[in-house]
Enzyme design. Structure first.
Site, PDB file in Angstrom:
ATOM      1  N   GLY A 142       0.808  -1.211   0.000  1.00 41.91           N
ATOM      2  CA  GLY A 142       0.000   0.000   0.000  1.00 41.91           C
ATOM      3  C   GLY A 142       0.839   1.258   0.000  1.00 41.91           C
ATOM      4  N   ALA A 151      -1.692  10.816  -4.822  1.00 45.65           N
ATOM      5  CA  ALA A 151      -0.258  10.585  -4.610  1.00 45.65           C
ATOM      6  C   ALA A 151       0.124   9.310  -5.342  1.00 45.65           C
ATOM      7  CB  ALA A 151       0.061  10.475  -3.116  1.00 45.65           C
ATOM      8  N   ILE A 157      -4.416  -1.034  -5.293  1.00 48.19           N
ATOM      9  CA  ILE A 157      -3.710  -2.080  -4.548  1.00 48.19           C
ATOM     10  C   ILE A 157      -4.002  -3.451  -5.148  1.00 48.19           C
ATOM     11  CG2 ILE A 157      -3.219  -3.041  -2.280  1.00 48.19           C
ATOM     12  CD1 ILE A 157      -2.557   0.021  -2.750  1.00 48.19           C
ATOM     13  N   THR A 158      -2.957  -4.062  -5.670  1.00 51.67           N
ATOM     14  CA  THR A 158      -3.078  -5.360  -6.344  1.00 51.67           C
ATOM     15  C   THR A 158      -3.362  -6.471  -5.337  1.00 51.67           C
ATOM     16  OG1 THR A 158      -1.485  -4.587  -7.984  1.00 51.67           O
ATOM     17  CG2 THR A 158      -1.910  -6.953  -7.905  1.00 51.67           C
ATOM     18  N   GLY A 189      -4.266 -11.235 -37.907  1.00 50.67           N
ATOM     19  CA  GLY A 189      -5.328 -10.559 -38.647  1.00 50.67           C
ATOM     20  C   GLY A 189      -6.601 -10.475 -37.835  1.00 50.67           C
ATOM     21  N   GLU A 225       4.028   0.199 -10.800  1.00 51.43           N
ATOM     22  CA  GLU A 225       5.369   0.287 -10.181  1.00 51.43           C
ATOM     23  C   GLU A 225       6.195   1.417 -10.805  1.00 51.43           C
ATOM     24  OE1 GLU A 225       7.518  -2.849  -8.564  1.00 51.43           O
ATOM     25  OE2 GLU A 225       5.831  -4.231  -8.522  1.00 51.43           O
TER      26      GLU A 225
END
Length: 386
Positions: free
Chosen positions: A129, A135, A162-163, A346, A370
């Site tokens: 986090g 920010a 947040i992943t 294609g 990141e």
């Protein structure tokens, strides 16, 4: 006489054996679910379980905490091979490293043992986090605040993008601990647990790609954090965060290489089968030149990532430059390779009958998270200018 520095450019037998093992798991246990994971935007639980079972869930955790102690290059190979079939799934080991690396770099032995041990066992995942709504690239302007409460802290604010939020049990969270302190030296890092009272999650973001990896906001409403969950020294949070990114940008480069490799593999298989004007389209020089350029740039990106991984393992002083360069170049290559792969198929490339369109969408995020590639160029320029 052999120069040991040249080992940078040659993976070991162990690394290649690891690649084979990860590829087998990825193709058998992860690839069959990749399209459905993307279509339904669901967490790749099958990949999660397969990675835990094979010790590829958080391979970077040192052996003293129950991990396998994979070096930086080995961890990159794990992420690369998983990303080759499913970028969403590759974020499981990648973000486990991102979330826990601040602890490895700076936490006390007690904090390391308490949180890295369940991570290594596959019992809990880790997220990171840092960013907030206002920010992002300017991390020092964060508003999330931790206020002292005796020996403990009260956390208020939010974090964005947040992943694997909601899936992870643990979160390394950066917060301002000295509002009147010097900018960049007034932030500290803490471990927040999913079960902490007052800690909640926003709705899942609706995204272009990596749809199987949930991205949410973190919300902190008077969350009490015990003082023994501080990571590193008070006020060192931003320094730890930036050191972390120097290392983990390399893993995003690895993810980008994996996505690009998957796209190239798919394109090669197609052009060898597809016929027009009485011959396979792979026989046309224009197609061959496209494939050659794709493979050339991909191999250059892979070498940059592997060299940066070696520097990460040694904690070389020039890691900031090489980590930024590897992430930036590899992600730009991933976009070019996936775009060309779709072109080579294609109309078929534009459909969900083939995984190329998914890979194109997934590749885009590697240029953004990141640190955007514009920020990577700032990092590199600062290193060059001293």
């Amino acid at each position: 006489m052999t120069n040991p520095d040249f080992d940078l450019f040659r993976t070991s037998e162990d690394h290649e054996a690891l690649r084979g093992a990860v590829r087998a798991v990825a193709e058998d246990k992860i690839a069959p679910f990749a399209a459905e994971v993307d279509e339904k935007a669901r967490y790749p639980q099958e990949a999660h379980e397969a990675l835990v079972a094979s010790d590829f869930f958080a391979p970077h955790v040192p052996e003293e905490y129950g991990g396998v102690g994979a070096d930086a290059l080995a961890t990159c190979i794990v992420i690369e091979e998983v990303a080759r079939v499913c970028a969403s799934s590759s974020l499981i080991p990648a973000v486990n490293k991102l979330g826990s690396l601040p602890l490895i770099l700076a936490a006390s032995d007690d904090v390391k043992k308490r949180y890295l041990t369940p991570l290594a066992a596959g019992e809990a995942a880790f997220s990171y986090g840092l960013s907030e709504r206002e920010a992002g690239s300017d991390t020092a302007s964060m508003k999330c605040r931790a206020t002292p409460d005796g020996d403990d802290w009260i956390l208020n604010g939010q974090k964005s993008w947040i992943t694997n939020a909601g899936v992870s049990e643990y979160y390394t969270v950066l917060a301002v601990t000295d509002p009147d302190g010097k900018r960049g030296s007034n932030v500290s890092a803490f471990v927040v647990e999913k079960s902490d009272a007052g800690f909640t999650f926003g709705e899942k973001e609706r995204k272009l790609g990596i749809k199987g990896s949930p991205t949410r906001e973190l919300h902190f409403d008077h969350v009490k954090i015990p003082g023994d969950r501080l990571v590193g020294a008070l006020g060192d949070g931003l320094k730890i965060a930036l050191r972390t990114l120097d290392h983990t940008r390399v893993t995003i480069g690895a993810q980008a290489v994996g996505i690009a490799q998957g796209a190239l593999d798919g394109a090669l298989a197609y052009v060898k089968e597809r016929k027009q004007f009485g011959k396979h389209i792979a026989d046309f020089q224009g197609i061959q030149f496209m494939l050659a350029d794709m493979a050339m740039e991909l191999e250059a990106a892979r070498q940059m990532v592997y060299v940066a991984a070696a520097k990460s393992e040694r904690q070389d002083k020039d890691l900031s430059f090489f980590g930024a360069a590897a992430k930036c170049y590899a992600s730009d290559v991933a976009m070019r390779v996936t775009t060309d792969a779709v072109q080579l198929l294609g109309g078929a490339g534009y459909t969900q009958d083939f995984p190329l369109e998914r890979m194109l969408r997934d590749a885009k995020i590697t240029q953004i998270y990141e640190g955007t590639n514009q920020v990577q160029r700032i990092v590199m320029a600062r290193q060059l200018l001293g």
